[in-house]
Design an enzyme around this catalytic site. Sequence first.
Site, mmCIF file in Angstrom:
data_model
loop_
_atom_site.group_PDB
_atom_site.id
_atom_site.type_symbol
_atom_site.label_atom_id
_atom_site.label_comp_id
_atom_site.label_asym_id
_atom_site.label_seq_id
_atom_site.Cartn_x
_atom_site.Cartn_y
_atom_site.Cartn_z
ATOM 1 N NE ARG A 17 26.840 76.593 60.957
ATOM 2 C CZ ARG A 17 27.918 76.827 60.220
ATOM 3 N NH1 ARG A 17 28.156 76.140 59.121
ATOM 4 N NH2 ARG A 17 28.803 77.730 60.602
ATOM 5 C CG ASP A 18 31.346 74.671 60.655
ATOM 6 O OD1 ASP A 18 31.672 73.662 60.012
ATOM 7 O OD2 ASP A 18 31.856 75.782 60.443
ATOM 8 C CG HIS A 211 37.075 75.422 59.241
ATOM 9 N ND1 HIS A 211 36.305 74.297 59.429
ATOM 10 C CD2 HIS A 211 36.205 76.456 59.135
ATOM 11 C CE1 HIS A 211 35.020 74.645 59.421
ATOM 12 N NE2 HIS A 211 34.935 75.954 59.247
ATOM 13 C CB CYS A 242 32.082 73.923 54.376
ATOM 14 S SG CYS A 242 30.910 74.505 53.138
ATOM 15 C CG ASN A 251 34.586 74.942 63.041
ATOM 16 O OD1 ASN A 251 33.783 74.095 62.667
ATOM 17 N ND2 ASN A 251 34.548 76.176 62.618
HETATM 18 P P1 HMG Z 1 18.349 76.317 45.735
HETATM 19 O O1 HMG Z 1 18.281 74.911 45.240
HETATM 20 O O2 HMG Z 1 18.831 77.387 44.810
HETATM 21 O O3 HMG Z 1 16.947 76.784 46.388
HETATM 22 O O4 HMG Z 1 19.253 76.292 47.044
HETATM 23 P P2 HMG Z 1 15.551 77.072 45.754
HETATM 24 O O5 HMG Z 1 15.050 78.341 46.349
HETATM 25 O O6 HMG Z 1 15.577 76.931 44.250
HETATM 26 O O7 HMG Z 1 14.692 75.862 46.363
HETATM 27 C C1 HMG Z 1 14.973 74.518 46.030
HETATM 28 C C2 HMG Z 1 14.351 73.595 47.069
HETATM 29 O O8 HMG Z 1 14.930 73.848 48.353
HETATM 30 C C3 HMG Z 1 12.842 73.824 47.231
HETATM 31 O O9 HMG Z 1 12.291 72.584 47.633
HETATM 32 C C4 HMG Z 1 12.789 74.764 48.403
HETATM 33 O O10 HMG Z 1 11.561 74.686 49.096
HETATM 34 C C5 HMG Z 1 13.917 74.256 49.280
HETATM 35 P P3 HMG Z 1 11.542 71.628 46.566
HETATM 36 O O11 HMG Z 1 10.425 72.475 45.997
HETATM 37 O O12 HMG Z 1 12.577 71.267 45.527
HETATM 38 O O13 HMG Z 1 11.106 70.465 47.420
HETATM 39 N N1 HMG Z 1 14.461 75.309 50.168
HETATM 40 C C6 HMG Z 1 14.527 75.201 51.506
HETATM 41 N N2 HMG Z 1 14.155 74.227 52.356
HETATM 42 C C7 HMG Z 1 14.371 74.457 53.673
HETATM 43 N N3 HMG Z 1 14.949 75.592 54.166
HETATM 44 C C8 HMG Z 1 15.329 76.573 53.324
HETATM 45 C C9 HMG Z 1 15.107 76.396 51.941
HETATM 46 N N4 HMG Z 1 15.363 77.160 50.868
HETATM 47 C C10 HMG Z 1 14.955 76.482 49.787
HETATM 48 N N5 HMG Z 1 15.888 77.670 53.812
HETATM 49 C C11 HMG Z 1 19.872 77.190 49.177
HETATM 50 C C12 HMG Z 1 19.570 77.487 47.725
HETATM 51 C C13 HMG Z 1 20.458 78.436 49.768
HETATM 52 C C14 HMG Z 1 18.578 76.811 49.879
HETATM 53 C C15 HMG Z 1 20.864 75.990 49.234
HETATM 54 O O14 HMG Z 1 21.949 76.275 48.408
HETATM 55 C C16 HMG Z 1 21.345 75.716 50.632
HETATM 56 O O15 HMG Z 1 20.583 75.284 51.478
HETATM 57 N N6 HMG Z 1 22.648 75.948 50.898
HETATM 58 C C17 HMG Z 1 23.198 75.824 52.212
HETATM 59 C C18 HMG Z 1 24.571 75.256 52.129
HETATM 60 C C19 HMG Z 1 25.172 75.166 53.508
HETATM 61 O O16 HMG Z 1 24.487 75.111 54.513
HETATM 62 N N7 HMG Z 1 26.521 75.109 53.537
HETATM 63 C C20 HMG Z 1 27.241 74.969 54.736
HETATM 64 C C21 HMG Z 1 27.153 76.174 55.630
HETATM 65 S S1 HMG Z 1 28.283 77.487 55.164
HETATM 66 C C22 HMG Z 1 29.740 77.088 56.019
HETATM 67 O O17 HMG Z 1 29.868 76.018 56.542
HETATM 68 C C23 HMG Z 1 30.806 78.142 56.175
HETATM 69 C C24 HMG Z 1 30.818 78.776 57.578
HETATM 70 O O18 HMG Z 1 30.997 77.794 58.580
HETATM 71 C C25 HMG Z 1 31.924 79.817 57.668
HETATM 72 C C26 HMG Z 1 33.310 79.287 57.313
HETATM 73 O O19 HMG Z 1 33.663 78.145 57.628
HETATM 74 O O20 HMG Z 1 34.068 80.111 56.767
HETATM 75 C C27 HMG Z 1 29.492 79.502 57.870
HETATM 76 MG MG MG Z 2 32.862 76.868 59.072
#
Ligand code: HMG
Ligand code: MG
Length: 300
Positions: A17-18, A211, A242, A251
Amino acid sequence: MEQKIPKSVKIMEVGPRDGLQNEKTIVDTATKIAFIEHLHAAGLRRIEVTAFVSPKWIPPLADQMEVARGITRHKEVSYAALVPNMRGYERAMEASIDEVAFVVAASETHNKKNINASTQEALARYKEIGEQARKDKIPFRGYISCAFGCPYEGAISVDAVNELAVFFKDLGAYEMSIGDTIGVGNPLQTLGLLAQLEQKVPLSMIALHMHDTRGLALANIFAALTMGVASFDSSVGGLGGCPYAPGASGNVATEDLVNMLQSMGVETGVNVDLLTQVSLKMEKVLNRTLPAKLLAVCKS
Ligand code: HMG
Ligand code: MG
């Protein structure tokens, strides 16, 4: 100090994932499935296999459903996935994921950039999903990212981290994973943060997600070990980053973490030689050298 160092440590392998979410090379589904199987063979028992996020936001994980459905399930392994909203949770359930993780940053700006929500909006979403997960008997973790510093807001208050930890604990999370998303923390900061967190939540419910951007991940993990923290996230080869946190590199590498722990007599259940072989395979897939220190040693 020594008696607080745990005898064994739990690892959440976040490589699929990450590790892959920020890669330029889009890894094909069959290779991801084989990757996860090799991680199991190396002894990992909690593996975050994907994220049920929007494919527009995170293209490298667009095949989340195919990956989750394609992996061979082993009963001793908990297959985890990150979910940012109810849609993601429902899809994770369709894919029979064993446990889920919610992510919220201790930084308002990072939440807007990463999940398109304010902190309060994110917590309202997670409250609803957490309650559903409790009904479904699905264990969940809370990621608290940017806990050591934010690429947009800079220093982050310990109170902001504490509030989120209490939120997740009260919601029923089995663990809170405290993230140094951009690798800015240092060992004294780690000790200070944990000492304050401990006033609010038991350290047995805390994991660290470090990280290694500035090479301090293992030093920070050692500081946490001296306080008895016994759960860490890591990524084989040191993959990771990220896309919505500029400057976030990999990481802490799982093989480097396991090597440090095992050399101090702390059990992990992981076979470090098999792990480095997984990293060697991933170097070929991604066509780049991975940062794990042990990998360089095994090549020399
Ligand atoms: P949004 O654009 O506000 O979502 O994104 P929405 O509800 O307005 O929907 C927009 C479109 O996305 C729609 O599709 C939805 O169907 C679709 P369209 O009608 O335009 O074709 N959609 C989805 N599709 C699949 N699965 C879903 C989903 N939700 C909506 N679940 C949203 C909001 C949260 C979805 C977006 O911002 C997002 O996906 N963000 C994820 C970002 C991410 O994954 N970042 C990296 C992970 S975090 C990290 O790495 C930190 C961590 O490792 C800890 C650390 O390091 O400290 C965890
Ligand atoms: Mg992370």
